[in-house]
Design a protein around this motif. Structure first.
Motif, PDB file in Angstrom:
ATOM      1  N   UNK A  14     148.200  -1.475   4.786  1.00 13.45           N
ATOM      2  CA  UNK A  14     149.589  -1.639   5.205  1.00 13.45           C
ATOM      3  C   UNK A  14     150.056  -0.529   6.141  1.00 13.45           C
ATOM      4  N   UNK A  15     149.523   0.664   5.945  1.00 18.74           N
ATOM      5  CA  UNK A  15     149.917   1.791   6.798  1.00 18.74           C
ATOM      6  C   UNK A  15     149.537   1.555   8.258  1.00 18.74           C
ATOM      7  N   UNK A  16     148.471   0.811   8.468  1.00 24.13           N
ATOM      8  CA  UNK A  16     147.957   0.599   9.816  1.00 24.13           C
ATOM      9  C   UNK A  16     148.209  -0.816  10.321  1.00 24.13           C
ATOM     10  N   UNK A  17     148.875  -1.619   9.507  1.00 23.66           N
ATOM     11  CA  UNK A  17     149.105  -3.026   9.843  1.00 23.66           C
ATOM     12  C   UNK A  17     150.056  -3.194  11.015  1.00 23.66           C
ATOM     13  N   UNK A  18     151.163  -2.497  10.947  1.00 19.84           N
ATOM     14  CA  UNK A  18     152.147  -2.585  12.044  1.00 19.84           C
ATOM     15  C   UNK A  18     153.035  -1.354  12.006  1.00 19.84           C
ATOM     16  N   UNK A  19     153.413  -0.885  13.177  1.00 19.32           N
ATOM     17  CA  UNK A  19     154.334   0.248  13.245  1.00 19.32           C
ATOM     18  C   UNK A  19     155.692  -0.162  12.691  1.00 19.32           C
ATOM     19  N   UNK A  20     156.266   0.696  11.902  1.00 15.61           N
ATOM     20  CA  UNK A  20     157.596   0.433  11.360  1.00 15.61           C
ATOM     21  C   UNK A  20     157.626  -0.582  10.236  1.00 15.61           C
ATOM     22  N   UNK A  21     156.461  -0.898   9.667  1.00 16.60           N
ATOM     23  CA  UNK A  21     156.425  -1.831   8.544  1.00 16.60           C
ATOM     24  C   UNK A  21     157.231  -1.249   7.386  1.00 16.60           C
ATOM     25  N   UNK A  22     158.120  -2.026   6.838  1.00 16.12           N
ATOM     26  CA  UNK A  22     158.961  -1.553   5.737  1.00 16.12           C
ATOM     27  C   UNK A  22     158.790  -2.474   4.547  1.00 16.12           C
ATOM     28  N   UNK A  23     158.306  -1.916   3.456  1.00 15.47           N
ATOM     29  CA  UNK A  23     158.185  -2.668   2.202  1.00 15.47           C
ATOM     30  C   UNK A  23     159.513  -2.625   1.464  1.00 15.47           C
ATOM     31  N   UNK A  24     159.768  -3.650   0.689  1.00 14.61           N
ATOM     32  CA  UNK A  24     160.909  -3.580  -0.219  1.00 14.61           C
ATOM     33  C   UNK A  24     160.521  -2.647  -1.362  1.00 14.61           C
TER      34      UNK A  24
END
Length: 194
Positions: A14-24
């Motif tokens: 998830x850290x490298x999946x997309x820039x600015x990815x925000x999990x709930x």
């Protein structure tokens, strides 16, 4: 092989999946909880990447207090685990016991937790906990470092990991415990355990 858990791998991806990815927050809590469970609160198979994944999840809103509350036991599970520990016998450095299953929603999980708990006792090299559930005997084996419980469980028809393994048996509790003792005795005689 480097990962402590599938949740660690998910957090890493998830850290490298997309820039600015925000999990709930609830998603971060659940992934963090998975890492905590699989590493026994960061004490088993936890490495640098495990802590980096945990830090990422904390930045995403995982809350340790919420996770801890999520992972609390009910009183029946706690009592069953305590009963298993109370009746444990140390046999050649192995803590052996039976975990009661009556009235528990997930007795095999409680048995595995008891096996983890027994490793906190001085002089216990490994633990083996038997739990009867749905007409079968579930065996949970745990160790910290010097005993390969996977090999022991493989000899009984199961498998697992160096420090965490198990097997399911179709016999009585007494027969299963005797099979555990016989397997340990045979392995000690052959020099496979020291």
């Amino acid at each position: 092989p480097y990962a402590s858990s599938s949740c660690e791998m998910i957090a890493e991806i998830l850290q490298y999946f997309a820039d600015g990815l925000k999990l709930r927050s609830i998603e971060a809590d659940c992934i963090y909880a998975g890492i905590m469970i699989d590493t026994n609160n960061f004490t088993t198979r936890a490495g640098v990447r495990t802590f980096e994944a945990a830090a990422f999840l904390r930045r995403c809103g995982a809350d340790v207090t919420r996770v801890r509350k999520m992972l609390r036991d009910n009183i029946d599970s706690y009592k069953a685990r305590a009963e298993a520990v109370r009746h444990a016998e140390v046999y050649k450095g192995f803590a052996l016991t039976v975990c009661p299953s009556k009235g528990l929603a997930s007795p095999t999980i409680v048995g595995a937790q008891a096996a983890n708990e027994l490793l906190n006792i001085v002089g216990v090299r490994a633990s083996i906990v038997l739990t009867e559930y749905n007409g079968r005997i579930y065996v949970s084996a745990r160790s910290i470092d010097d005993v390969n419980v996977q090999v022991i469980m493989e000899k009984m028809g199961g498998g697992g990991h160096l420090n965490m393994a198990g097997v399911q048996l179709d016999c009585t509790l007494e027969e299963a415990m005797q099979q555990v003792r016989d397997t340990l005795d045979c392995m000690f005689e052959k020099g496979e355990l020291e």
